[in-house]
Design an enzyme around this catalytic site. Structure first.
Site, PDB file in Angstrom:
ATOM      1  N   SER A  67      40.450  26.530  43.036  1.00  0.00           N
ATOM      2  CA  SER A  67      40.817  27.806  42.890  1.00  0.00           C
ATOM      3  C   SER A  67      42.355  28.153  43.175  1.00  0.00           C
ATOM      4  O   SER A  67      42.610  29.248  43.065  1.00  0.00           O
ATOM      5  CB  SER A  67      39.801  28.575  43.868  1.00  0.00           C
ATOM      6  OG  SER A  67      38.667  29.044  43.051  1.00  0.00           O
ATOM      7  N   LYS A  70      44.107  29.514  40.491  1.00  0.00           N
ATOM      8  CA  LYS A  70      44.285  30.863  40.107  1.00  0.00           C
ATOM      9  C   LYS A  70      45.566  31.581  40.315  1.00  0.00           C
ATOM     10  O   LYS A  70      45.938  32.621  39.719  1.00  0.00           O
ATOM     11  CB  LYS A  70      42.830  31.595  41.030  1.00  0.00           C
ATOM     12  CG  LYS A  70      41.569  31.149  40.498  1.00  0.00           C
ATOM     13  CD  LYS A  70      40.426  31.638  41.214  1.00  0.00           C
ATOM     14  CE  LYS A  70      39.241  30.874  40.756  1.00  0.00           C
ATOM     15  NZ  LYS A  70      38.000  31.185  41.791  1.00  0.00           N
ATOM     16  N   TYR A 191      39.037  27.700  31.888  1.00  0.00           N
ATOM     17  CA  TYR A 191      38.668  27.851  33.343  1.00  0.00           C
ATOM     18  C   TYR A 191      38.564  26.636  34.159  1.00  0.00           C
ATOM     19  O   TYR A 191      39.263  26.171  35.165  1.00  0.00           O
ATOM     20  CB  TYR A 191      37.692  28.918  33.778  1.00  0.00           C
ATOM     21  CG  TYR A 191      37.440  29.018  35.032  1.00  0.00           C
ATOM     22  CD1 TYR A 191      38.323  29.670  35.946  1.00  0.00           C
ATOM     23  CD2 TYR A 191      36.284  28.228  35.803  1.00  0.00           C
ATOM     24  CE1 TYR A 191      38.016  29.797  37.389  1.00  0.00           C
ATOM     25  CE2 TYR A 191      35.974  28.530  36.949  1.00  0.00           C
ATOM     26  CZ  TYR A 191      36.787  29.224  37.932  1.00  0.00           C
ATOM     27  OH  TYR A 191      36.550  29.292  39.283  1.00  0.00           O
ATOM     28  N   TYR A 257      38.431  33.552  50.056  1.00  0.00           N
ATOM     29  CA  TYR A 257      36.838  34.018  49.994  1.00  0.00           C
ATOM     30  C   TYR A 257      36.575  35.034  50.736  1.00  0.00           C
ATOM     31  O   TYR A 257      37.459  35.964  51.140  1.00  0.00           O
ATOM     32  CB  TYR A 257      36.037  32.596  49.938  1.00  0.00           C
ATOM     33  CG  TYR A 257      36.432  31.527  49.365  1.00  0.00           C
ATOM     34  CD1 TYR A 257      36.695  31.505  47.793  1.00  0.00           C
ATOM     35  CD2 TYR A 257      36.939  30.431  49.933  1.00  0.00           C
ATOM     36  CE1 TYR A 257      36.899  30.545  47.238  1.00  0.00           C
ATOM     37  CE2 TYR A 257      37.332  29.094  49.080  1.00  0.00           C
ATOM     38  CZ  TYR A 257      37.483  29.222  47.780  1.00  0.00           C
ATOM     39  OH  TYR A 257      37.764  28.255  46.989  1.00  0.00           O
ATOM     40  N   VAL A 275      37.762  24.893  46.746  1.00  0.00           N
ATOM     41  CA  VAL A 275      36.808  24.018  47.325  1.00  0.00           C
ATOM     42  C   VAL A 275      37.017  22.498  47.006  1.00  0.00           C
ATOM     43  O   VAL A 275      36.181  21.920  47.658  1.00  0.00           O
ATOM     44  CB  VAL A 275      35.490  24.507  46.317  1.00  0.00           C
ATOM     45  CG1 VAL A 275      35.113  25.993  46.650  1.00  0.00           C
ATOM     46  CG2 VAL A 275      35.424  24.110  44.922  1.00  0.00           C
TER      47      VAL A 275
HETATM   48  N1  GLU Z   1      35.954  25.559  40.002  1.00  0.00           N
HETATM   49  C1  GLU Z   1      35.115  26.109  41.224  1.00  0.00           C
HETATM   50  C2  GLU Z   1      34.115  27.186  40.543  1.00  0.00           C
HETATM   51  O1  GLU Z   1      34.581  27.763  39.622  1.00  0.00           O
HETATM   52  C3  GLU Z   1      36.202  26.901  41.712  1.00  0.00           C
HETATM   53  C4  GLU Z   1      35.824  27.306  43.092  1.00  0.00           C
HETATM   54  C5  GLU Z   1      36.971  27.356  44.239  1.00  0.00           C
HETATM   55  O2  GLU Z   1      37.564  26.585  44.436  1.00  0.00           O
HETATM   56  O3  GLU Z   1      36.705  28.540  44.698  1.00  0.00           O
HETATM   57  O4  GLU Z   1      33.163  27.183  41.252  1.00  0.00           O
END
Ligand code: GLU
Length: 321
Positions: A67, A70, A191, A257, A275
């Site tokens: 993530s 992002k 994504y 988060y 994650v």
């Molecule tokens: N590729 C992970 C998902 O979509 C990213 C989650 C993350 O790192 O927060 O679940």
């Protein structure tokens, strides 16, 4: 604490202070390719606005940034769409898990913010519409910020694509509300590839330097960036200062988060976690710090990574508060 702490000493000290906790938490085994990442890793890298850098532990070992990507895609989508992006995604913390579907149904397919999965899917959708080759655009942006070695880990991308039912559900729900322009498959492919970017702590600290420096990126002086001339490499404006400030605001309120409030309280820096166990934090006007340790806590943040950032802030006094 002086305003110019000795960064090399501090990163070593942080590493020593968290050493006994390395191995805590659980790796993100819901993505099969990440289930076997060794949990005993820890790295920290710092890069300051005045050109100092230091690292300790496994800071040069690449990992799946997940993530954290992002932030890069948000930067690209804002470049392409400007403020119009905010008609499709909000700026509020969600208080729900990063992959929750609940709010999305209540809020008619408009995700709370671009740093949770649903919001990042909307951002990925914009990139699929706006760039002829969205993954090439992303990779070349990240490479220009942090080096040509960086690549997608296609094994991780395909592993996640094969198990992406939850992200697919969000994408379908948003499509049903008219908030996706492209096919769910095209958006998921973009994504999952962005999440699979493989980088190390030193690269991440370098890549997000523009958020610490009013949107301006100063490359590390290297033979590659100066083409062997030994000249000081030129800074590039990635976003304007106002946009850098706003991306930092989103990272502070939404980047870790549903623990963003606690993280702001304990660490007090804009940050984005993934994650894969990485967290990058921005110290506006001073620099960036990236940590990695794959064991995650309940909310998906690296347990030892958060602890290391708390100690880093305690030792440097560098916090936005
Ligand atoms: N590729 C992970 C998902 O979509 C990213 C989650 C993350 O790192 O927060 O679940």
């Amino acid at each position: 604490m002086s305003s110019q702490p000795d960064i090399a000493t501090i990163v070593q000290r942080v590493r020593d202070e968290v050493a006994s906790r390395i191995g805590e938490g659980r790796v993100a085994d819901y993505i099969p390719a990440l289930a076997h990442v060794p949990i005993d890793r820890f790295g920290i890298a710092v890069r300051t606005s005045c050109g100092q850098s230091a690292h300790a532990g496994d800071a040069e070992e690449p990992f799946s940034i997940q993530s954290i990507s992002k932030v890069f895609t948000l930067t690209l989508a804002l470049q392409a769409r400007g403020e119009a992006l905010w008609r499709r995604v909000g700026k509020e913390p969600s208080g729900d898990p990063f992959n929750s579907l609940l709010q999305l149904e209540h809020e008619c397919g408009v995700p709370r913010n671009p740093l949770i999965n649903a919001g990042a899917l909307v951002v990925a959708d914009c990139l699929v519409s706006d760039y002829e080759k969205p993954l090439d655009a992303l990779l070349s942006k990240v490479r220009s910020l942090a080096g040509k070695r960086i690549a997608f880990d296609t094994a991780v991308a395909h592993s996640e694509l094969a198990t992406a039912d939850r992200n697919a559900s969000m994408a379908h729900l948003m499509k049903s509300f008219g908030n996706l322009e492209n096919s769910v498959d095209a958006v998921l492919d973009a994504y999952c590839h962005q999440c699979s970017l493989s980088m190390n702590c030193c690269e991440l600290a370098a890549a997000l330097g523009y958020l610490a420096d009013c949107g301006s990126h100063s490359p590390v002086a290297s033979a590659e960036s100066t083409q062997g001339t030994g000249a000081t490499p030129r800074a590039t404006q990635i976003v304007d200062a106002a946009r850098a400030r706003r991306i930092n605001a989103l990272m502070l309120t939404c980047g870790t988060y549903d623990r963003a409030g606690e993280f702001a309280y304990e660490v007090g820096l804009p940050a984005k976690s993934g994650v894969g166990g990485g967290i990058v934090a921005v110290i506006p006007g001073r620099g960036t710090v990236a940590v990695w340790s794959p064991g995650l806590g309940e909310s998906g943040n690296s347990v030892v990574g958060v602890e290391a950032l708390k100690r880093f802030v305690a030792l440097t006094g560098w916090s936005v508060f």
